[in-house]
Write a protein that holds these residues in place. Structure first.
Motif, PDB file in Angstrom:
ATOM      1  N   ALA A 100      14.286   3.814 -12.103  1.00 22.46           N
ATOM      2  CA  ALA A 100      13.176   4.498 -12.766  1.00 22.46           C
ATOM      3  C   ALA A 100      13.594   5.869 -13.278  1.00 22.46           C
ATOM      4  O   ALA A 100      13.233   6.257 -14.392  1.00 22.46           O
ATOM      5  N   PHE A 101      14.370   6.602 -12.476  1.00 20.83           N
ATOM      6  CA  PHE A 101      14.838   7.918 -12.921  1.00 20.83           C
ATOM      7  C   PHE A 101      15.689   7.801 -14.178  1.00 20.83           C
ATOM      8  O   PHE A 101      15.724   8.708 -14.999  1.00 20.83           O
ATOM      9  N   GLY A 102      16.378   6.674 -14.344  1.00 18.63           N
ATOM     10  CA  GLY A 102      17.241   6.477 -15.508  1.00 18.63           C
ATOM     11  C   GLY A 102      16.483   6.431 -16.824  1.00 18.63           C
ATOM     12  O   GLY A 102      17.027   6.776 -17.874  1.00 18.63           O
ATOM     13  N   SER A 103      15.227   5.984 -16.785  1.00 20.64           N
ATOM     14  CA  SER A 103      14.461   5.870 -18.032  1.00 20.64           C
ATOM     15  C   SER A 103      13.183   6.717 -18.026  1.00 20.64           C
ATOM     16  O   SER A 103      12.389   6.648 -18.952  1.00 20.64           O
ATOM     17  N   MET A 104      13.006   7.518 -17.008  1.00 18.57           N
ATOM     18  CA  MET A 104      11.773   8.295 -16.847  1.00 18.57           C
ATOM     19  C   MET A 104      11.700   9.459 -17.833  1.00 18.57           C
ATOM     20  O   MET A 104      12.655  10.205 -18.018  1.00 18.57           O
ATOM     21  N   GLU A 105      10.536   9.590 -18.448  1.00 17.89           N
ATOM     22  CA  GLU A 105      10.271  10.720 -19.340  1.00 17.89           C
ATOM     23  C   GLU A 105      10.116  11.987 -18.497  1.00 17.89           C
ATOM     24  O   GLU A 105       9.627  11.923 -17.359  1.00 17.89           O
ATOM     25  N   ASP A 106      10.497  13.113 -19.057  1.00 16.44           N
ATOM     26  CA  ASP A 106      10.371  14.385 -18.344  1.00 16.44           C
ATOM     27  C   ASP A 106       8.929  14.672 -17.922  1.00 16.44           C
ATOM     28  O   ASP A 106       8.690  15.199 -16.843  1.00 16.44           O
ATOM     29  N   GLU A 107       7.966  14.298 -18.772  1.00 17.69           N
ATOM     30  CA  GLU A 107       6.552  14.565 -18.460  1.00 17.69           C
ATOM     31  C   GLU A 107       6.123  13.839 -17.188  1.00 17.69           C
ATOM     32  O   GLU A 107       5.372  14.371 -16.373  1.00 17.69           O
ATOM     33  N   VAL A 108       6.589  12.601 -17.039  1.00 20.56           N
ATOM     34  CA  VAL A 108       6.249  11.818 -15.845  1.00 20.56           C
ATOM     35  C   VAL A 108       6.875  12.478 -14.619  1.00 20.56           C
ATOM     36  O   VAL A 108       6.208  12.668 -13.594  1.00 20.56           O
ATOM     37  N   PHE A 109       8.134  12.845 -14.731  1.00 16.58           N
ATOM     38  CA  PHE A 109       8.832  13.489 -13.616  1.00 16.58           C
ATOM     39  C   PHE A 109       8.123  14.787 -13.230  1.00 16.58           C
ATOM     40  O   PHE A 109       7.855  15.033 -12.049  1.00 16.58           O
ATOM     41  N   LEU A 110       7.791  15.604 -14.226  1.00 11.99           N
ATOM     42  CA  LEU A 110       7.177  16.907 -13.963  1.00 11.99           C
ATOM     43  C   LEU A 110       5.744  16.799 -13.443  1.00 11.99           C
ATOM     44  O   LEU A 110       5.231  17.735 -12.848  1.00 11.99           O
ATOM     45  N   HIS A 111       5.116  15.651 -13.658  1.00 14.35           N
ATOM     46  CA  HIS A 111       3.798  15.432 -13.053  1.00 14.35           C
ATOM     47  C   HIS A 111       3.939  15.299 -11.532  1.00 14.35           C
ATOM     48  O   HIS A 111       3.096  15.776 -10.782  1.00 14.35           O
ATOM     49  N   HIS A 112       5.009  14.656 -11.097  1.00 15.31           N
ATOM     50  CA  HIS A 112       5.235  14.395  -9.671  1.00 15.31           C
ATOM     51  C   HIS A 112       6.037  15.489  -8.973  1.00 15.31           C
ATOM     52  O   HIS A 112       6.039  15.560  -7.748  1.00 15.31           O
ATOM     53  N   VAL A 113       6.723  16.329  -9.749  1.00 13.84           N
ATOM     54  CA  VAL A 113       7.574  17.375  -9.169  1.00 13.84           C
ATOM     55  C   VAL A 113       7.183  18.727  -9.763  1.00 13.84           C
ATOM     56  O   VAL A 113       7.351  18.956 -10.957  1.00 13.84           O
ATOM     57  N   THR A 114       6.673  19.595  -8.908  1.00 13.94           N
ATOM     58  CA  THR A 114       6.329  20.962  -9.317  1.00 13.94           C
ATOM     59  C   THR A 114       6.897  21.914  -8.267  1.00 13.94           C
ATOM     60  O   THR A 114       7.533  21.476  -7.307  1.00 13.94           O
ATOM     61  N   LYS A 115       6.620  23.199  -8.432  1.00 12.99           N
ATOM     62  CA  LYS A 115       7.069  24.165  -7.416  1.00 12.99           C
ATOM     63  C   LYS A 115       6.377  23.916  -6.089  1.00 12.99           C
ATOM     64  O   LYS A 115       6.932  24.157  -5.028  1.00 12.99           O
ATOM     65  N   GLU A 116       5.148  23.427  -6.141  1.00 11.09           N
ATOM     66  CA  GLU A 116       4.355  23.234  -4.931  1.00 11.09           C
ATOM     67  C   GLU A 116       4.582  21.890  -4.253  1.00 11.09           C
ATOM     68  O   GLU A 116       4.310  21.728  -3.073  1.00 11.09           O
ATOM     69  N   LYS A 117       5.025  20.892  -5.001  1.00 11.64           N
ATOM     70  CA  LYS A 117       5.140  19.545  -4.428  1.00 11.64           C
ATOM     71  C   LYS A 117       6.314  18.782  -5.029  1.00 11.64           C
ATOM     72  O   LYS A 117       6.817  19.114  -6.097  1.00 11.64           O
ATOM     73  N   ALA A 146       0.816  -1.224   0.000  1.00 16.33           N
ATOM     74  CA  ALA A 146       0.000   0.000   0.000  1.00 16.33           C
ATOM     75  C   ALA A 146       0.846   1.269   0.000  1.00 16.33           C
ATOM     76  O   ALA A 146       0.366   2.336  -0.371  1.00 16.33           O
ATOM     77  N   SER A 147       2.116   1.155   0.392  1.00 16.08           N
ATOM     78  CA  SER A 147       2.994   2.323   0.468  1.00 16.08           C
ATOM     79  C   SER A 147       3.938   2.455  -0.717  1.00 16.08           C
ATOM     80  O   SER A 147       4.780   3.337  -0.732  1.00 16.08           O
ATOM     81  N   CYS A 148       3.814   1.577  -1.700  1.00 15.44           N
ATOM     82  CA  CYS A 148       4.667   1.670  -2.889  1.00 15.44           C
ATOM     83  C   CYS A 148       4.358   2.966  -3.633  1.00 15.44           C
ATOM     84  O   CYS A 148       3.302   3.569  -3.448  1.00 15.44           O
ATOM     85  N   PHE A 149       5.282   3.387  -4.470  1.00 13.47           N
ATOM     86  CA  PHE A 149       5.101   4.608  -5.252  1.00 13.47           C
ATOM     87  C   PHE A 149       4.661   4.213  -6.656  1.00 13.47           C
ATOM     88  O   PHE A 149       5.349   3.463  -7.344  1.00 13.47           O
ATOM     89  N   TRP A 150       3.519   4.734  -7.084  1.00 13.21           N
ATOM     90  CA  TRP A 150       3.024   4.498  -8.435  1.00 13.21           C
ATOM     91  C   TRP A 150       3.265   5.754  -9.254  1.00 13.21           C
ATOM     92  O   TRP A 150       2.766   6.823  -8.924  1.00 13.21           O
ATOM     93  N   THR A 151       4.030   5.627 -10.332  1.00 11.13           N
ATOM     94  CA  THR A 151       4.256   6.773 -11.213  1.00 11.13           C
ATOM     95  C   THR A 151       3.130   6.824 -12.253  1.00 11.13           C
ATOM     96  O   THR A 151       2.410   5.845 -12.447  1.00 11.13           O
ATOM     97  N   THR A 152       3.008   7.938 -12.912  1.00 11.64           N
ATOM     98  CA  THR A 152       1.926   8.102 -13.887  1.00 11.64           C
ATOM     99  C   THR A 152       2.109   7.222 -15.120  1.00 11.64           C
ATOM    100  O   THR A 152       1.152   7.015 -15.864  1.00 11.64           O
ATOM    101  N   ASP A 153       3.323   6.693 -15.331  1.00 13.18           N
ATOM    102  CA  ASP A 153       3.522   5.802 -16.479  1.00 13.18           C
ATOM    103  C   ASP A 153       3.324   4.334 -16.098  1.00 13.18           C
ATOM    104  O   ASP A 153       3.600   3.437 -16.878  1.00 13.18           O
ATOM    105  N   GLY A 154       2.851   4.080 -14.862  1.00 16.76           N
ATOM    106  CA  GLY A 154       2.514   2.717 -14.452  1.00 16.76           C
ATOM    107  C   GLY A 154       3.589   1.984 -13.667  1.00 16.76           C
ATOM    108  O   GLY A 154       3.353   0.875 -13.198  1.00 16.76           O
ATOM    109  N   ALA A 155       4.756   2.563 -13.501  1.00 11.17           N
ATOM    110  CA  ALA A 155       5.812   1.897 -12.728  1.00 11.17           C
ATOM    111  C   ALA A 155       5.438   1.886 -11.245  1.00 11.17           C
ATOM    112  O   ALA A 155       4.892   2.858 -10.729  1.00 11.17           O
ATOM    113  N   VAL A 156       5.722   0.775 -10.588  1.00 12.70           N
ATOM    114  CA  VAL A 156       5.478   0.646  -9.154  1.00 12.70           C
ATOM    115  C   VAL A 156       6.846   0.468  -8.483  1.00 12.70           C
ATOM    116  O   VAL A 156       7.577  -0.463  -8.795  1.00 12.70           O
TER     117      VAL A 156
END
Length: 128
Positions: free
Chosen positions: A69-86, A49-59
């Protein structure tokens, strides 16, 4: 008198040079003295229940999987999870994987490649 002036100038230069070396040596020794040996940590694996689910389906379950995951992550996926606010990755690392230092460094990352470097550096402190 000119010999005295030359001698005084030479002595002054030597004193200044020695003072600069002493300051430089003191600054260098402070840096090496401030590094404390880090304790090795056991790698924390998140429960289902505490695993991290990315928007591209990786758990993701742990820091090793996050680094991969960071090695193959698309910028769009990263930017969905990382913004100025979070920063979902940093929050997960801090609260689920219990690594506040890694989380703090992740909060400064603006790209998957720099986040991967952060995680890779912190993984050196783990027994795997």
């Amino acid at each position: 008198m000119s010999a005295k002036k030359t001698t005084k100038k030479t002595v002054k230069k030597a004193v200044k040079k020695a003072a600069k070396k002493a300051v430089k040596k003191k600054a260098t020794s402070k840096k090496t003295a401030s590094k404390k040996p880090q304790k090795m940590r056991a790698l924390v694996c998140a429960e289902d229940a505490s695993c991290f689910w990315t928007t591209d389906g990786a758990v993701l379950e742990d820091l090793q999987q996050l680094e991969t995951a960071f090695g193959s992550m698309e910028d769009e996926v990263f930017l969905h999870h990382v913004t100025k606010e979070k920063n979902d990755f940093a929050d997960w690392v801090e609260h689920v994987l219990d690594d506040a230092a890694c989380a703090a460094d992740l909060r400064r990352s603006k790209k998957p490649s720099s986040a991967r470097t952060v995680v890779k550096r912190h993984l050196r402190l783990y027994t795997i």
